[in-house]
Write a protein that holds these residues in place. Structure first.
Motif, short mmCIF file in Angstrom:
data_model
loop_
_atom_site.label_atom_id
_atom_site.label_comp_id
_atom_site.label_asym_id
_atom_site.label_seq_id
_atom_site.Cartn_x
_atom_site.Cartn_y
_atom_site.Cartn_z
N HIS A 79 -126.55 80.70 5.52
CA HIS A 79 -126.81 82.14 5.52
C HIS A 79 -126.03 82.84 6.62
N VAL A 80 -126.02 82.26 7.80
CA VAL A 80 -125.28 82.86 8.91
C VAL A 80 -123.80 82.91 8.58
N LEU A 81 -123.26 81.85 8.02
CA LEU A 81 -121.85 81.82 7.64
C LEU A 81 -121.56 82.87 6.57
N TYR A 82 -122.45 83.01 5.63
CA TYR A 82 -122.30 83.99 4.56
C TYR A 82 -122.24 85.41 5.13
N TYR A 83 -123.16 85.74 6.04
CA TYR A 83 -123.19 87.07 6.62
C TYR A 83 -121.98 87.31 7.53
N LEU A 84 -121.55 86.32 8.25
CA LEU A 84 -120.35 86.47 9.07
C LEU A 84 -119.12 86.72 8.20
N LEU A 85 -119.08 86.06 7.06
CA LEU A 85 -117.97 86.28 6.14
C LEU A 85 -117.96 87.72 5.65
N VAL A 144 -116.48 90.02 8.18
CA VAL A 144 -115.03 89.91 8.35
C VAL A 144 -114.30 90.91 7.46
N PHE A 145 -114.82 91.19 6.28
CA PHE A 145 -114.13 92.09 5.35
C PHE A 145 -113.90 93.50 5.92
N PRO A 146 -114.94 94.20 6.39
CA PRO A 146 -114.66 95.55 6.92
C PRO A 146 -113.85 95.52 8.22
N ILE A 147 -114.07 94.50 9.04
CA ILE A 147 -113.31 94.41 10.29
C ILE A 147 -111.83 94.18 10.01
N SER A 148 -111.53 93.31 9.05
CA SER A 148 -110.13 93.06 8.73
C SER A 148 -109.49 94.28 8.07
N ALA A 149 -110.26 95.05 7.29
CA ALA A 149 -109.73 96.26 6.69
C ALA A 149 -109.37 97.29 7.76
#
Length: 67
Positions: free
Chosen positions: A6-12, A15-20
């Motif tokens: 779950h933690v890995l899922y939420y961290l992933l 990453v999407f908005p931060i990388s955008a």
């Protein structure tokens, strides 16, 4: 799923908005102001919904903070 998954899922998903934002190369000052604006919007909405729930007797998310 275990807790680590779950933690890995939420961290992933973080990453999407931060990388955008990084790809657009928006200055940090502007990014910080936008983040504060969104936090203020969601904070006000949270308080309004909590007060509405208290007024209708549905129970509020703030747990009687305004009593």
């Amino acid at each position: 799923m275990n807790d680590r998954a779950h933690v890995l899922y939420y961290l992933l998903w973080l990453v999407f908005p931060i990388s955008a934002l990084a790809a657009r190369r928006i200055p940090m000052k502007d990014s910080f102001k936008m983040a504060l604006a969104w936090l203020a919007i969601f904070g006000v909405l949270f308080i309004l919904v909590s007060l509405w729930q208290e007024a209708t007797g549905a129970g509020g998310a703030l747990g009687g903070l305004f009593q």
